[in-house]
Enzyme design. Structure first.
Site, PDB file in Angstrom:
ATOM      1  N   HIS A 328      15.256  45.995  74.491  1.00 44.90           N
ATOM      2  CA  HIS A 328      16.187  47.093  74.690  1.00 44.90           C
ATOM      3  C   HIS A 328      15.371  48.316  75.096  1.00 44.90           C
ATOM      4  CE1 HIS A 328      18.913  44.453  72.669  1.00 44.90           C
ATOM      5  NE2 HIS A 328      19.882  45.350  72.611  1.00 44.90           N
ATOM      6  N   GLU A 331      18.476  52.794  76.783  1.00 40.71           N
ATOM      7  CA  GLU A 331      19.849  52.950  76.304  1.00 40.71           C
ATOM      8  C   GLU A 331      20.012  54.396  75.829  1.00 40.71           C
ATOM      9  OE1 GLU A 331      22.903  51.087  72.931  1.00 40.71           O
ATOM     10  OE2 GLU A 331      20.767  50.587  72.878  1.00 40.71           O
ATOM     11  N   ASP A 409      27.617  43.110  73.711  1.00 40.48           N
ATOM     12  CA  ASP A 409      26.691  43.700  72.741  1.00 40.48           C
ATOM     13  C   ASP A 409      27.089  43.392  71.292  1.00 40.48           C
ATOM     14  OD1 ASP A 409      24.279  44.982  72.403  1.00 40.48           O
ATOM     15  OD2 ASP A 409      25.101  46.995  72.456  1.00 40.48           O
ATOM     16  N   ASP A 410      27.891  44.250  70.672  1.00 41.13           N
ATOM     17  CA  ASP A 410      28.365  44.052  69.291  1.00 41.13           C
ATOM     18  C   ASP A 410      29.885  44.195  69.302  1.00 41.13           C
ATOM     19  OD1 ASP A 410      25.760  44.057  67.540  1.00 41.13           O
ATOM     20  OD2 ASP A 410      25.532  45.725  68.947  1.00 41.13           O
TER      21      ASP A 410
END
Length: 469
Positions: A328, A331, A409-410
């Site tokens: 990641h 972001e 993602d979540d």
């Protein structure tokens, strides 16, 4: 207020279908409340039903048949959607032209209708405002695609409460609605606080198996053909849940994911960048026994103040042990983090990467080398990385020639799975059908697939027609 109930053998795809039908009805101007139940309870108190199972077709047929036979009197007065996460699932009309959502080919649906007698008179939208229902049954165009997500991020409130009760670890919430109300975030850290609190209920192999099967059931209903599933072992190990419990629990479902759900899967272990390097090294050591199951390692969690350069030794070791690498970056962190991930960690893929657009030289590098970027629109908006969906940089990233993909993602925390992301980027960003297919193609190109698997999925995508959605 209409109450739409998802009734299934276990939470998962059926609940997701009910939520999406409810969302479309709400968007069409109707007041709809969606509930999920395993115990039918007082059926007379509900207005409409989605009945199904995330299991094999035979199990679904039994669930639907037993339910409809046992509650024929109540169901005869109410609309019913029949659903299964089987691979054929489609929306159609019955012989009298009424909208129905069926799980299998019409032949199987006809057999079920015959088995329960007058069921074909009950599977319709008649008790709701039909003028607002046209198209509401189109749950997803079933465009084949691939995506990345965190398996812990699929922990829906209903399953969290069920697992908490099973493990005698009650959460401090009266019901799923109260827990879901906590899913309001202003940045990545505010999300992580709730994320780690909720995942604390996960303790046993059964818990992780339920988590995986619940997600795959939903994913199958949305056209997902390949899933790259991230997990955070350090968050579990520090709670006394060993790596073996996590991996064995997930693998009990993932090992047969293609046979059971029609979805190939890859397991990716992430390191928490806001934990120590020593903790990450211990997690890597624990993962060595599972190199036949874990294909890659990644870097996630709170980004700002934790640059990739802090983990060079860790990623060098992981690469020597045969793991592929992702991270990641960009972001919330600056474009410099993306440079570090590529040059120092030597990753094959950047997760998110939105802020690359701030650095023209970086954009050129990513474009020329076709480094994949796994963009997560709903996640970015819900965490405040982007103020509004209309302001998301995805169109500019596509225009720049970057190899971008769209991911959830979540999803349990951010208000939507992959179909919700697709729907919103079309509505709010003007992404057209051709671009949507391009994004789906990119998802297969970016995935850790064999050449044969990738070619097969791209052929399948090529046969997809957006006009049929």
């Amino acid at each position: 207020m209409t109450t739409l109930v998802a009734y299934a053998s276990r939470y998962g795809a059926t609940q997701g279908i009910a939520e999406r039908i409810g969302a479309r009805l709400t968007g069409a101007g109707q007041q709809v409340e969606v509930r999920s139940v395993k115990d039918a309870g007082d059926l007379a108190g509900y207005d409409a039903f989605v009945i199904g199972s995330a299991a094999y077709m035979g199990s679904w047929m039994k669930v639907a048949r037993d339910f409809t036979q046992a509650h024929r009197a109540v169901l005869s007065m109410r609309p019913v959607w029949l659903f299964s996460s089987g691979p054929i699932g489609t929306a159609t009309t019955d012989a009298k032209g009424r909208d129905v959502l069926v799980a299998a080919a019409p032949k199987e649906f006809g057999e079920l209708a015959t088995a329960v007698g007058t069921l074909d008179q009950k599977v319709f939208f008649g008790a709701l405002d039909r003028s607002k229902l046209r198209g509401a049954h189109r749950v997803m165009g079933r465009m084949p695609g691939a995506g990345k997500l965190f398996i812990e991020g699929t922990l829906e409130p209903e399953l969290a409460l069920e697992v908490a009760e099973r493990n005698r670890l009650p959460l401090a919430y009266a019901d799923a609605a109260e827990l879901r109300a906590r899913y309001r975030f202003h940045n990545l850290q505010s999300f992580l606080d709730v994320y780690f609190e909720t995942m604390a209920v996960l303790r046993t192999e059964e818990d992780f198996a339920d988590l995986a099967s619940g997600y795959l059931g939903r994913a199958r209903a949305q056209g997902v053909r390949h899933a790259e599933i991230f997990f955070d072992p350090q968050a579990h190990i520090e709670r006394g849940v060993p790596m073996a419990t996590v991996v064995d629990g997930l693998w009990s479902v993932l090992a047969a994911s293609e046979e059971r759900y029609g979805i190939s899967t890859r397991l990716i272990m992430c390191f928490l960048r806001d934990r120590s390097l020593g903790s990450a090294m211990e997690a890597l050591e624990s993962a060595l026994l599972y190199r036949d199951r874990i294909v890659a390692v990644g870097l996630d969690s709170a980004e700002v103040g934790h640059p990739p350069s802090e983990f060079v030794e860790l990623f060098d070791r992981a690469r020597r042990e045969g793991f592929r690498c992702v991270a990641h970056a960009g972001e919330e962190g600056p474009p410099g983090y993306i440079w570090e991930a590529i040059d120092l960690l030597r990753v094959a893929r950047i997760d998110h990467g939105n802020r690359c657009l701030e650095d023209p030289a970086l954009v050129a590098r990513l474009r020329d080398e076709q480094v994949p970027l796994t963009v997560c629109p709903l996640s970015n908006v819900r965490l405040g990385a982007v103020g509004r969906m209309e302001d998301h940089p995805l169109p500019a990233m596509i225009e720049a020639g970057l190899l971008v993909t769209v991911n959830s993602d979540d999803p349990a925390y951010f208000g939507g799975y992959i179909d919700d992301n697709y729907r919103l980027i079309q509505r709010d960003l003007g992404i057209d059908d051709d671009q949507l297919v391009q994004l789906a193609g990119n998802s297969f190109r970016a995935a850790f697939l064999s050449d044969a698997e990738r070619a097969r999925y791209l052929v399948e995508l090529g046969e997809y027609s957006p006009a049929g959605r």
